[in-house]
Design an enzyme around this catalytic site. Structure first.
Site, PDB file in Angstrom:
ATOM      1  N   ASN A   1     120.605 -76.747 -44.611  1.00 15.02           N
ATOM      2  CA  ASN A   1     120.196 -76.371 -43.257  1.00 15.02           C
ATOM      3  C   ASN A   1     120.056 -74.841 -43.193  1.00 15.02           C
ATOM      4  OD1 ASN A   1     120.571 -75.376 -40.551  1.00 15.02           O
ATOM      5  ND2 ASN A   1     121.181 -77.418 -39.920  1.00 15.02           N
TER       6      ASN A   1
ATOM      7  N   HIS B   1     120.829 -70.788 -39.801  1.00 16.77           N
ATOM      8  CA  HIS B   1     121.508 -69.510 -39.598  1.00 16.77           C
ATOM      9  C   HIS B   1     120.821 -68.331 -40.271  1.00 16.77           C
ATOM     10  CE1 HIS B   1     124.226 -71.325 -36.983  1.00 16.77           C
ATOM     11  NE2 HIS B   1     124.652 -72.189 -37.889  1.00 16.77           N
TER      12      HIS B   1
ATOM     13  N   HIS C   1     117.293 -77.282 -37.057  1.00 12.52           N
ATOM     14  CA  HIS C   1     117.547 -77.822 -35.716  1.00 12.52           C
ATOM     15  C   HIS C   1     116.737 -76.980 -34.737  1.00 12.52           C
ATOM     16  CE1 HIS C   1     120.864 -78.924 -32.522  1.00 12.52           C
ATOM     17  NE2 HIS C   1     119.640 -79.194 -32.108  1.00 12.52           N
TER      18      HIS C   1
ATOM     19  N   ARG D   1     116.406 -76.143 -31.349  1.00 13.22           N
ATOM     20  CA  ARG D   1     117.171 -76.330 -30.109  1.00 13.22           C
ATOM     21  C   ARG D   1     116.290 -76.059 -28.911  1.00 13.22           C
ATOM     22  NH1 ARG D   1     123.056 -76.236 -31.150  1.00 13.22           N
ATOM     23  NH2 ARG D   1     123.207 -76.281 -28.908  1.00 13.22           N
TER      24      ARG D   1
ATOM     25  N   ARG E   1     117.416 -70.805 -29.865  1.00 15.10           N
ATOM     26  CA  ARG E   1     118.287 -69.662 -30.199  1.00 15.10           C
ATOM     27  C   ARG E   1     118.156 -69.228 -31.654  1.00 15.10           C
ATOM     28  NH1 ARG E   1     124.257 -72.373 -29.919  1.00 15.10           N
ATOM     29  NH2 ARG E   1     123.549 -72.887 -27.821  1.00 15.10           N
TER      30      ARG E   1
ATOM     31  N   GLU F   1     116.346 -81.760 -36.917  1.00 17.32           N
ATOM     32  CA  GLU F   1     117.393 -82.165 -35.967  1.00 17.32           C
ATOM     33  C   GLU F   1     116.915 -81.827 -34.570  1.00 17.32           C
ATOM     34  OE1 GLU F   1     121.070 -80.210 -36.697  1.00 17.32           O
ATOM     35  OE2 GLU F   1     121.201 -80.915 -38.738  1.00 17.32           O
TER      36      GLU F   1
ATOM     37  N   THR G   1     126.684 -77.840 -32.627  1.00 20.73           N
ATOM     38  CA  THR G   1     126.838 -79.224 -32.195  1.00 20.73           C
ATOM     39  C   THR G   1     128.320 -79.603 -32.246  1.00 20.73           C
ATOM     40  OG1 THR G   1     124.746 -79.579 -33.306  1.00 20.73           O
ATOM     41  CG2 THR G   1     125.881 -81.525 -32.535  1.00 20.73           C
TER      42      THR G   1
ATOM     43  N   GLU H   1     124.136 -90.235 -39.807  1.00 17.05           N
ATOM     44  CA  GLU H   1     124.808 -89.078 -40.396  1.00 17.05           C
ATOM     45  C   GLU H   1     126.179 -89.002 -39.746  1.00 17.05           C
ATOM     46  OE1 GLU H   1     122.737 -85.262 -40.431  1.00 17.05           O
ATOM     47  OE2 GLU H   1     124.675 -84.234 -40.535  1.00 17.05           O
TER      48      GLU H   1
ATOM     49  N   HIS I   1     128.299 -81.415 -41.150  1.00 18.40           N
ATOM     50  CA  HIS I   1     128.911 -80.535 -40.153  1.00 18.40           C
ATOM     51  C   HIS I   1     130.235 -79.988 -40.660  1.00 18.40           C
ATOM     52  CE1 HIS I   1     129.609 -78.506 -36.414  1.00 18.40           C
ATOM     53  NE2 HIS I   1     128.355 -78.763 -36.134  1.00 18.40           N
TER      54      HIS I   1
HETATM   55  N1  PXP Z   1     124.349 -81.986 -39.469  1.00 14.41           N
HETATM   56  C1  PXP Z   1     124.074 -81.859 -38.143  1.00 14.41           C
HETATM   57  C2  PXP Z   1     123.606 -83.060 -37.409  1.00 14.41           C
HETATM   58  C3  PXP Z   1     124.186 -80.622 -37.491  1.00 14.41           C
HETATM   59  O1  PXP Z   1     123.910 -80.509 -36.176  1.00 14.41           O
HETATM   60  C4  PXP Z   1     124.571 -79.492 -38.253  1.00 14.41           C
HETATM   61  C5  PXP Z   1     124.649 -78.151 -37.598  1.00 14.41           C
HETATM   62  O2  PXP Z   1     123.374 -77.755 -37.219  1.00 14.41           O
HETATM   63  C6  PXP Z   1     124.841 -79.673 -39.624  1.00 14.41           C
HETATM   64  C7  PXP Z   1     124.744 -80.930 -40.197  1.00 14.41           C
HETATM   65  C8  PXP Z   1     125.231 -78.534 -40.502  1.00 14.41           C
HETATM   66  O3  PXP Z   1     126.485 -78.067 -40.124  1.00 14.41           O
HETATM   67  P1  PXP Z   1     127.062 -76.761 -40.782  1.00 14.41           P
HETATM   68  O4  PXP Z   1     126.161 -75.628 -40.387  1.00 14.41           O
HETATM   69  O5  PXP Z   1     128.444 -76.649 -40.214  1.00 14.41           O
HETATM   70  O6  PXP Z   1     127.053 -76.978 -42.266  1.00 14.41           O
END
Ligand code: PXP
Length: 240
Positions: free
Chosen positions: A7, A10, A43, A45, A49, A70, A101, A151, A191
């Site tokens: 992902n 960030h 994601h 949003r 952001r 996402e 989330t 998930e 997550h």
């Molecule tokens: N899976 C989902 C559904 C999420 O919303 C997120 C955060 O955007 C992640 C995985 C990844 O989480 P992390 O950034 O804590 O690894």
């Protein structure tokens, strides 16, 4: 062996901190793939952001592995997904004030709405995943919506400070994964997964894919994206 989907939200967080053109999550996604990532996750949003519409549009054209979008269940997001057609959509709950989330989607509470969204996305050839807590009733409700994937939310396990809490969160993930797989659902997890807790999570055999963002991007800032992805892949695949 479980796959790793990275992902890159960030990377966009750093860019948006200055409303700059860099660092580009599209470049980060390409580097993650070079490091061995088997999928890219973003994601989009409602408040934009971090990830922007333009990022998703370009990623659709450049991602060579698998693009997972996402999104919250809103008319706007369903329309965007139907147009861009990512390989998979993961439906998540979304609150404006949250840092990230905070928990799984409450499928039980809004089963008809989720079912309708799943159907509309699938009609566009998009595989649908529901991000849910590892609770039996949520897993069964997810199955009834017709989605292909669940998930499982690993945040409770990742954030647990006390050994007993960590153990019970882990056991919930193990039995949730078994239940979901027995219903014919593909099982993913994500997550709060990091370079330490992955060593326990990788032992859950039913998990086919980990979706990992923050820990990989944080390490990438220091050692580079290719290295950060390789480090995580080695842990998933070899356990050291
Ligand atoms: N899976 C989902 C559904 C999420 O919303 C997120 C955060 O955007 C992640 C995985 C990844 O989480 P992390 O950034 O804590 O690894």
């Amino acid at each position: 062996m479980a796959r790793l989907a990275v992902n890159v939200d960030h990377v966009a967080t750093i860019r948006q901190a200055r409303l700059a053109k860099y660092p580009d999550p599209v470049t980060a996604a390409a580097l993650a793939e070079l490091g061995g990532a088997q999928g890219i996750v973003v994601h989009l949003r409602e408040d934009r952001r971090h990830i922007q519409d333009r990022d998703v549009e370009i990623l659709r054209q450049t991602v060579k592995t698998h693009l997972n979008l996402e999104m919250a269940i809103t008319e706007e997001m369903i329309n965007i997904a139907s147009k861009i057609k990512p390989d998979r959509c993961t439906l998540v709950p979304e609150k404006r004030q949250e840092l990230t989330t905070e928990g799984g989607l409450d499928v039980l509470k809004q089963e008809d709405k989720v079912k309708e969204a799943v159907k509309r996305l699938q009609e566009h050839g998009i595989e649908v995943s529901l991000f849910i807590d590892a609770e039996p009733e949520q897993i069964k409700a997810a199955h009834r919506t017709g989605c292909e994937v669940v998930e499982l939310h690993t945040g409770t396990f990742a954030d647990a400070r006390k050994a007993e809490e960590r153990q019970s969160a882990y056991e919930a993930l193990v039995s949730g994964a078994k239940l979901a797989a027995s219903l014919g659902l593909k099982v993913h997890a994500g997550h709060g997964v990091d370079y330490s807790n992955i060593l326990d999570l990788r032992k859950i055999e039913e998990v086919e894919e980990f979706s990992i963002g923050h820990s990989i991007v944080a390490r990438a800032v220091l050692v580079g994206m290719v290295q950060a992805v390789r480090d995580m892949l080695r842990l998933i695949q070899l356990g050291y």
